[in-house]
Design a protein around this motif. Sequence first.
Motif, PDB file in Angstrom:
ATOM      1  N   VAL A 234      26.402  38.129  43.397  1.00  0.00           N
ATOM      2  CA  VAL A 234      27.474  37.162  42.861  1.00  0.00           C
ATOM      3  C   VAL A 234      27.705  36.866  41.440  1.00  0.00           C
ATOM      4  N   VAL A 235      28.874  36.938  40.817  1.00  0.00           N
ATOM      5  CA  VAL A 235      29.130  36.532  39.442  1.00  0.00           C
ATOM      6  C   VAL A 235      29.972  35.137  39.457  1.00  0.00           C
ATOM      7  N   ASP A 236      30.142  34.721  38.434  1.00  0.00           N
ATOM      8  CA  ASP A 236      30.951  33.503  38.049  1.00  0.00           C
ATOM      9  C   ASP A 236      32.211  33.925  38.002  1.00  0.00           C
ATOM     10  N   PHE A 237      33.320  33.466  38.524  1.00  0.00           N
ATOM     11  CA  PHE A 237      34.743  33.830  38.612  1.00  0.00           C
ATOM     12  C   PHE A 237      35.245  34.018  37.282  1.00  0.00           C
ATOM     13  N   GLN A 238      35.123  32.878  36.315  1.00  0.00           N
ATOM     14  CA  GLN A 238      35.378  32.744  34.912  1.00  0.00           C
ATOM     15  C   GLN A 238      34.844  34.075  34.335  1.00  0.00           C
ATOM     16  N   ARG A 239      33.653  34.532  34.348  1.00  0.00           N
ATOM     17  CA  ARG A 239      32.934  35.817  33.739  1.00  0.00           C
ATOM     18  C   ARG A 239      33.858  36.904  34.418  1.00  0.00           C
ATOM     19  N   TYR A 240      33.996  37.104  35.435  1.00  0.00           N
ATOM     20  CA  TYR A 240      34.541  38.160  36.210  1.00  0.00           C
ATOM     21  C   TYR A 240      36.101  38.414  35.432  1.00  0.00           C
ATOM     22  N   CYS A 241      36.838  37.303  35.459  1.00  0.00           N
ATOM     23  CA  CYS A 241      38.076  37.442  35.039  1.00  0.00           C
ATOM     24  C   CYS A 241      38.073  37.720  33.597  1.00  0.00           C
ATOM     25  N   PHE A 242      37.382  37.138  32.560  1.00  0.00           N
ATOM     26  CA  PHE A 242      37.641  37.506  31.059  1.00  0.00           C
ATOM     27  C   PHE A 242      36.789  38.773  30.748  1.00  0.00           C
ATOM     28  N   TYR A 243      35.863  39.396  31.414  1.00  0.00           N
ATOM     29  CA  TYR A 243      35.395  40.699  31.315  1.00  0.00           C
ATOM     30  C   TYR A 243      36.052  41.858  31.800  1.00  0.00           C
ATOM     31  N   GLU A 244      36.358  41.689  33.397  1.00  0.00           N
ATOM     32  CA  GLU A 244      37.003  42.721  33.901  1.00  0.00           C
ATOM     33  C   GLU A 244      38.393  42.814  34.100  1.00  0.00           C
ATOM     34  N   CYS A 245      39.214  41.833  33.796  1.00  0.00           N
ATOM     35  CA  CYS A 245      40.543  41.703  33.872  1.00  0.00           C
ATOM     36  C   CYS A 245      41.239  41.861  32.549  1.00  0.00           C
ATOM     37  N   MET A 246      42.699  42.207  32.695  1.00  0.00           N
ATOM     38  CA  MET A 246      43.452  41.891  31.387  1.00  0.00           C
ATOM     39  C   MET A 246      44.882  41.478  31.791  1.00  0.00           C
ATOM     40  N   PRO A 247      45.552  40.873  30.910  1.00  0.00           N
ATOM     41  CA  PRO A 247      46.876  40.385  31.190  1.00  0.00           C
ATOM     42  C   PRO A 247      47.566  41.724  31.166  1.00  0.00           C
ATOM     43  N   GLN A 248      48.683  41.659  31.734  1.00  0.00           N
ATOM     44  CA  GLN A 248      49.696  42.813  31.894  1.00  0.00           C
ATOM     45  C   GLN A 248      50.265  42.919  30.531  1.00  0.00           C
ATOM     46  N   ASN A 249      50.950  43.989  30.075  1.00  0.00           N
ATOM     47  CA  ASN A 249      51.385  44.041  28.883  1.00  0.00           C
ATOM     48  C   ASN A 249      52.656  42.980  28.632  1.00  0.00           C
ATOM     49  N   GLY A 250      52.747  42.254  27.473  1.00  0.00           N
ATOM     50  CA  GLY A 250      54.062  41.421  27.491  1.00  0.00           C
ATOM     51  C   GLY A 250      53.732  40.296  28.354  1.00  0.00           C
ATOM     52  N   THR A 251      52.620  39.873  28.731  1.00  0.00           N
ATOM     53  CA  THR A 251      52.372  38.857  29.879  1.00  0.00           C
ATOM     54  C   THR A 251      52.371  37.512  28.658  1.00  0.00           C
ATOM     55  N   LEU A 252      52.721  36.583  28.862  1.00  0.00           N
ATOM     56  CA  LEU A 252      52.772  35.000  28.247  1.00  0.00           C
ATOM     57  C   LEU A 252      51.580  34.408  28.874  1.00  0.00           C
TER      58      LEU A 252
ATOM     59  N   VAL B 249      45.531  42.267  35.677  1.00  0.00           N
ATOM     60  CA  VAL B 249      45.305  43.400  36.172  1.00  0.00           C
ATOM     61  C   VAL B 249      43.916  44.059  35.920  1.00  0.00           C
ATOM     62  N   VAL B 250      43.256  45.004  36.393  1.00  0.00           N
ATOM     63  CA  VAL B 250      42.152  45.628  36.233  1.00  0.00           C
ATOM     64  C   VAL B 250      42.090  46.377  35.061  1.00  0.00           C
ATOM     65  N   LYS B 251      41.152  46.185  34.099  1.00  0.00           N
ATOM     66  CA  LYS B 251      41.351  46.908  32.713  1.00  0.00           C
ATOM     67  C   LYS B 251      41.253  48.576  32.751  1.00  0.00           C
ATOM     68  N   THR B 252      41.700  48.795  31.813  1.00  0.00           N
ATOM     69  CA  THR B 252      41.998  50.348  31.595  1.00  0.00           C
ATOM     70  C   THR B 252      40.641  51.160  31.636  1.00  0.00           C
TER      71      THR B 252
ATOM     72  N   LEU C  98      30.422  32.961  52.918  1.00  0.00           N
ATOM     73  CA  LEU C  98      30.524  34.193  52.022  1.00  0.00           C
ATOM     74  C   LEU C  98      31.350  34.082  50.892  1.00  0.00           C
ATOM     75  N   ALA C  99      30.812  34.661  49.703  1.00  0.00           N
ATOM     76  CA  ALA C  99      31.614  34.502  48.538  1.00  0.00           C
ATOM     77  C   ALA C  99      32.789  35.410  48.637  1.00  0.00           C
ATOM     78  N   PRO C 100      33.994  35.247  48.136  1.00  0.00           N
ATOM     79  CA  PRO C 100      35.161  36.187  48.191  1.00  0.00           C
ATOM     80  C   PRO C 100      34.791  37.086  47.460  1.00  0.00           C
ATOM     81  N   GLN C 101      35.368  38.336  47.879  1.00  0.00           N
ATOM     82  CA  GLN C 101      35.302  39.409  47.044  1.00  0.00           C
ATOM     83  C   GLN C 101      35.828  39.332  45.359  1.00  0.00           C
ATOM     84  N   CYS C 102      35.477  39.922  44.448  1.00  0.00           N
ATOM     85  CA  CYS C 102      35.816  39.613  43.167  1.00  0.00           C
ATOM     86  C   CYS C 102      37.200  40.682  42.937  1.00  0.00           C
ATOM     87  N   THR C 103      38.298  40.036  42.553  1.00  0.00           N
ATOM     88  CA  THR C 103      39.530  40.801  42.378  1.00  0.00           C
ATOM     89  C   THR C 103      40.237  40.125  41.151  1.00  0.00           C
TER      90      THR C 103
END
Length: 143
Positions: free
Chosen positions: A84-102, A110-113, A17-22
């Motif tokens: 299922v979706v490509d993990f690259q797409r999921y990370c790019f569209y659904e997630c965002m770096p935490q403030n101040g992250t290099l 983290v999940v987008k606001t 099974l594909a892992p859960q998107c997170t």
Amino acid sequence: MLRLTLLVALAGAQFQLAPQCTCACCVASTAVMKPRRTICSPPSEATGMKCGDSCALSQLEEGAAGGGDSILRSPEVDEHGQKVVDFQRYCFYECMPQNGTLPDTLAMCVVKTPDKVLAAQTLDGNGRASLVQSRVKHILRKR
């Protein structure tokens, strides 16, 4: 209960099974396109942190079709009924770096606001890249 857990574990191992998107599987990295910005993407395989090439959307992450508030809606359903979706797409569209992250520090994303989710949603469920919007605004300001 233990028997049920064992059966589920065996089924997952047998069917792969594909892992859960997170967003826990996404890290801060540098965007290839200009302007260079910090985005989220899966870590490289060399880090030992990569969760997989694709992931399964949960019910809450199937956009308007599933009643959720996510950006991506996947038309792909695998042989196990997972969307299922490509993990690259999921990370790019659904997630965002935490403030101040290099970038490139393997810092977890983290999940987008909610406001960023609304800005990135599209009717077709493919998502709108906030980087593209920023670039367009930058070009328009120069005129």
